[in-house]
Design a protein around this motif. Structure first.
Motif, mmCIF file in Angstrom:
data_model
loop_
_atom_site.group_PDB
_atom_site.id
_atom_site.type_symbol
_atom_site.label_atom_id
_atom_site.label_comp_id
_atom_site.label_asym_id
_atom_site.label_seq_id
_atom_site.Cartn_x
_atom_site.Cartn_y
_atom_site.Cartn_z
ATOM 1 N N TYR A 32 11.150 -0.384 -20.655
ATOM 2 C CA TYR A 32 11.162 1.072 -20.677
ATOM 3 C C TYR A 32 10.611 1.635 -19.376
ATOM 4 N N ASN A 33 10.831 2.929 -19.192
ATOM 5 C CA ASN A 33 10.098 3.645 -18.149
ATOM 6 C C ASN A 33 8.618 3.619 -18.500
ATOM 7 N N MET A 34 7.790 3.552 -17.474
ATOM 8 C CA MET A 34 6.345 3.540 -17.676
ATOM 9 C C MET A 34 5.692 4.581 -16.776
ATOM 10 N N GLY A 35 4.507 4.994 -17.140
ATOM 11 C CA GLY A 35 3.852 5.990 -16.306
ATOM 12 C C GLY A 35 2.378 6.157 -16.619
ATOM 13 N N TRP A 36 1.745 7.002 -15.839
ATOM 14 C CA TRP A 36 0.339 7.334 -15.990
ATOM 15 C C TRP A 36 0.195 8.806 -16.353
ATOM 16 N N PHE A 37 -0.678 9.052 -17.308
ATOM 17 C CA PHE A 37 -1.032 10.406 -17.722
ATOM 18 C C PHE A 37 -2.543 10.558 -17.588
ATOM 19 N N ARG A 38 -3.009 11.794 -17.607
ATOM 20 C CA ARG A 38 -4.453 12.015 -17.593
ATOM 21 C C ARG A 38 -4.789 13.246 -18.418
ATOM 22 N N CYS A 50 5.263 8.236 -12.544
ATOM 23 C CA CYS A 50 6.004 7.346 -13.422
ATOM 24 C C CYS A 50 6.989 6.489 -12.644
ATOM 25 N N SER A 51 7.405 5.417 -13.317
ATOM 26 C CA SER A 51 8.373 4.469 -12.792
ATOM 27 C C SER A 51 9.616 4.516 -13.665
ATOM 28 N N GLU A 52 10.716 4.921 -13.053
ATOM 29 C CA GLU A 52 11.998 4.989 -13.742
ATOM 30 C C GLU A 52 12.681 3.639 -13.572
ATOM 31 N N TRP A 53 12.702 2.849 -14.616
ATOM 32 C CA TRP A 53 13.040 1.425 -14.485
ATOM 33 C C TRP A 53 14.471 1.196 -13.980
ATOM 34 N N ARG A 54 15.473 1.751 -14.646
ATOM 35 C CA ARG A 54 16.873 1.447 -14.306
ATOM 36 C C ARG A 54 17.235 1.917 -12.910
ATOM 37 N N ALA A 98 7.749 3.718 -22.506
ATOM 38 C CA ALA A 98 8.779 4.464 -23.237
ATOM 39 C C ALA A 98 8.543 5.955 -23.098
ATOM 40 N N ILE A 99 8.571 6.418 -21.865
ATOM 41 C CA ILE A 99 8.321 7.822 -21.555
ATOM 42 C C ILE A 99 9.563 8.436 -20.923
ATOM 43 N N ARG A 100 9.555 9.728 -20.778
ATOM 44 C CA ARG A 100 10.581 10.439 -20.052
ATOM 45 C C ARG A 100 10.154 10.520 -18.587
ATOM 46 N N CYS A 101 10.972 9.982 -17.723
ATOM 47 C CA CYS A 101 10.601 9.863 -16.320
ATOM 48 C C CYS A 101 11.795 10.234 -15.459
ATOM 49 N N GLU A 102 11.659 11.314 -14.707
ATOM 50 C CA GLU A 102 12.704 11.726 -13.783
ATOM 51 C C GLU A 102 12.071 12.689 -12.784
ATOM 52 N N ALA A 103 12.814 13.057 -11.785
ATOM 53 C CA ALA A 103 12.292 13.958 -10.761
ATOM 54 C C ALA A 103 11.808 15.251 -11.427
ATOM 55 N N GLY A 104 10.540 15.570 -11.217
ATOM 56 C CA GLY A 104 9.975 16.778 -11.795
ATOM 57 C C GLY A 104 9.502 16.646 -13.219
ATOM 58 N N MET A 105 9.602 15.470 -13.812
ATOM 59 C CA MET A 105 9.180 15.311 -15.202
ATOM 60 C C MET A 105 8.526 13.959 -15.441
ATOM 61 N N VAL A 106 7.316 14.011 -15.931
ATOM 62 C CA VAL A 106 6.614 12.832 -16.429
ATOM 63 C C VAL A 106 6.102 13.247 -17.794
#
Length: 124
Positions: A32-38, A50-54, A98-106
């Motif tokens: 899945y996409n992975m990322g960091w939140f705070r 975040c890291s957009e895997w595909r 398993a997050i939503r990861c794209e330009a402008g969105m984490v």
């Protein structure tokens, strides 16, 4: 059972650096996409990077661009190098899969798996 484990964090002075690491287990070859939140005291949890895997893309929120670097070490490992830390970076940091990861969105999804969090405190 999916398990997300963070390490790193701690106390640092403004202008210093810290590194966070994260591993995910139990996904049975699903990537899945992975990322960091705070989440700072009294504030809502926010996506940081975040890291957009595909697509092999990395995305950042404006407040950390140029200071934080996210790296996808492999399909199930993620790091966050935080440089030039500011007191405003003080928060509990969470790794997520398993997050939503794209330009402008984490952002989280209905399926997101969360770690237990690691505290980052930056003194002025």
């Amino acid at each position: 059972q999916v398990q997300v484990t963070e390490s790193g964090g701690g106390l640092e002075q403004a202008g210093g650096s810290l590194r966070l690491s994260c591993t995910v287990s139990g996904l049975r070859s699903i990537v899945y996409n992975m990322g960091w939140f705070r989440q700072a005291p009294g504030k809502e949890r926010e996506g940081v990077a975040c890291s957009e895997w595909r697509a092999g893309m990395l995305h950042y929120v404006d407040s950390v661009k140029g200071r934080f670097t996210i790296s996808r070490d492999d399909a199930y490992s993620l790091s966050l190098q935080m440089n030039n830390l500011e007191p405003e970076d003080t928060a509990m940091y969470y790794c997520a899969s398993a997050i939503r990861c794209e330009a402008g969105m984490v952002a989280a999804s209905r399926q997101t798996y969360w770690g237990q969090g690691t505290q980052v405190t930056v003194s002025s």
